[in-house]
Write a protein that holds these residues in place. Structure first.
Motif, PDB file in Angstrom:
ATOM      1  N   LEU A  74      39.172  41.935  42.862  1.00  0.00           N
ATOM      2  CA  LEU A  74      39.461  41.016  42.413  1.00  0.00           C
ATOM      3  C   LEU A  74      40.560  40.820  40.929  1.00  0.00           C
ATOM      4  CD1 LEU A  74      36.095  38.957  42.708  1.00  0.00           C
ATOM      5  CD2 LEU A  74      36.821  39.002  44.632  1.00  0.00           C
ATOM      6  N   LEU A 132      42.887  35.423  44.807  1.00  0.00           N
ATOM      7  CA  LEU A 132      42.733  33.900  44.849  1.00  0.00           C
ATOM      8  C   LEU A 132      42.939  32.846  44.671  1.00  0.00           C
ATOM      9  CD1 LEU A 132      40.742  35.624  41.276  1.00  0.00           C
ATOM     10  CD2 LEU A 132      39.536  35.515  43.263  1.00  0.00           C
ATOM     11  N   VAL A 175      35.653  33.357  47.176  1.00  0.00           N
ATOM     12  CA  VAL A 175      35.406  34.735  47.636  1.00  0.00           C
ATOM     13  C   VAL A 175      34.323  34.821  48.519  1.00  0.00           C
ATOM     14  CG1 VAL A 175      34.978  36.783  46.734  1.00  0.00           C
ATOM     15  CG2 VAL A 175      36.694  34.931  45.714  1.00  0.00           C
ATOM     16  N   ALA A 219      36.080  44.241  39.959  1.00  0.00           N
ATOM     17  CA  ALA A 219      36.692  42.779  39.267  1.00  0.00           C
ATOM     18  C   ALA A 219      36.974  43.094  37.922  1.00  0.00           C
ATOM     19  CB  ALA A 219      35.820  41.818  39.344  1.00  0.00           C
ATOM     20  N   GLY A 236      38.453  37.643  36.708  1.00  0.00           N
ATOM     21  CA  GLY A 236      38.195  38.476  37.983  1.00  0.00           C
ATOM     22  C   GLY A 236      36.921  38.676  37.519  1.00  0.00           C
TER      23      GLY A 236
END
Length: 249
Positions: free
Chosen positions: A28, A58, A81, A97, A101
């Motif tokens: 992410l 995203l 997500v 992440a 994120g």
């Protein structure tokens, strides 16, 4: 690049998938970024290469759709997500992440712990921080002129991927990291799954965090790098990621 529908209005999230072994390794990205630009190079390094990888963009960023009816808050992104992972049949993933994120990853793990087997946070955004540029523009003003100001302020490296972002998505996402952002520090400490943190050696704000130490959350440092250590030193970031996944086992 593949796409999976996550809504609203039929909006599709773009992702790159690398076939491989083990639980899915889900990346992410942060604000104004896209996953392939930040994570493709480290994904080829020893210890990481050969994994089943999903690099998600995203909504509003990279090669994903830009629905105007989407809120773009941290929890909105986390729910999108989750819908993507549900549609792809992914559970118990290793979620990596970065920055914004990271906050999304914590919200995802809190709201849908079945989707996250291990959580590695890379200099995560966990609580509200001042956002002077988007806060100084209305949404319409930001789309017309403020986004150009944001690009100029970002510098050439960050702007290279920020140019791909939808201005409306940038404004709402960055405001979502400001005063209205939920405080996620305690949420991270209370999550049930194994967790680890990575930071750049030039950042230096997490390695000695007493709350992370008390919670048994290890912090792995990539020497000589800053906030975007996966670009500064892809091999060093990959080594830290391998170590983080091992300590989060």
């Amino acid at each position: 690049m593949k796409h999976v529908e996550v809504g609203p209005d039929g909006a599709r999230m773009g992702y790159v998938e690398l076939q491989g072994d083990g639980p899915a390794l889900v990346y992410l990205h942060g604000l104004g970024s896209c996953s392939v630009a930040y994570f493709a190079r480290p994904a080829t390094e020893p210890g990481v290469a050969g994994r089943h990888v999903l690099m998600l963009d995203l909504l509003g960023f990279g090669l994903s759709d830009r629905p105007a009816s989407f809120g773009y808050t941290v929890t909105d992104h986390a729910d999108a997500v989750a819908r993507a992972l549900d549609a792809l049949g992914v559970t118990g993933a290793d979620v990596v992440a970065h920055s914004m994120g990271g906050g999304i990853g914590v919200a995802l793990a809190d709201r849908r712990p079945d989707l996250v087997g291990r959580l590695v946070l890379v200099e995560p955004s966990l609580h509200p921080t001042p956002r002077p540029i988007p806060e100084s523009f209305t949404e319409q003003e930001y789309v017309r002129t403020g986004f150009a100001v944001r690009l100029d302020d970002a510098g050439p490296q960050w702007a290279a991927t920020m140019r791909l972002a939808d201005p409306l998505a940038m404004h709402r996402s960055e405001l979502g990291l400001g005063a209205s952002m939920p405080v996620l520090d305690d949420v991270l400490l209370d999550l049930p799954m194994p967790r680890a943190v990575i930071e750049g050696g030039l950042s230096g704000w997490l390695a000695d965090d007493p709350r992370l130490r008390a919670a048994g959350i290890p912090v792995h440092v990539v020497p000589g790098t800053g906030h975007v250590m996966m670009l500064d030193d892809p091999a060093g970031f990959a080594r830290a990621l391998v170590a983080a996944l091992a300590t989060a086992a």
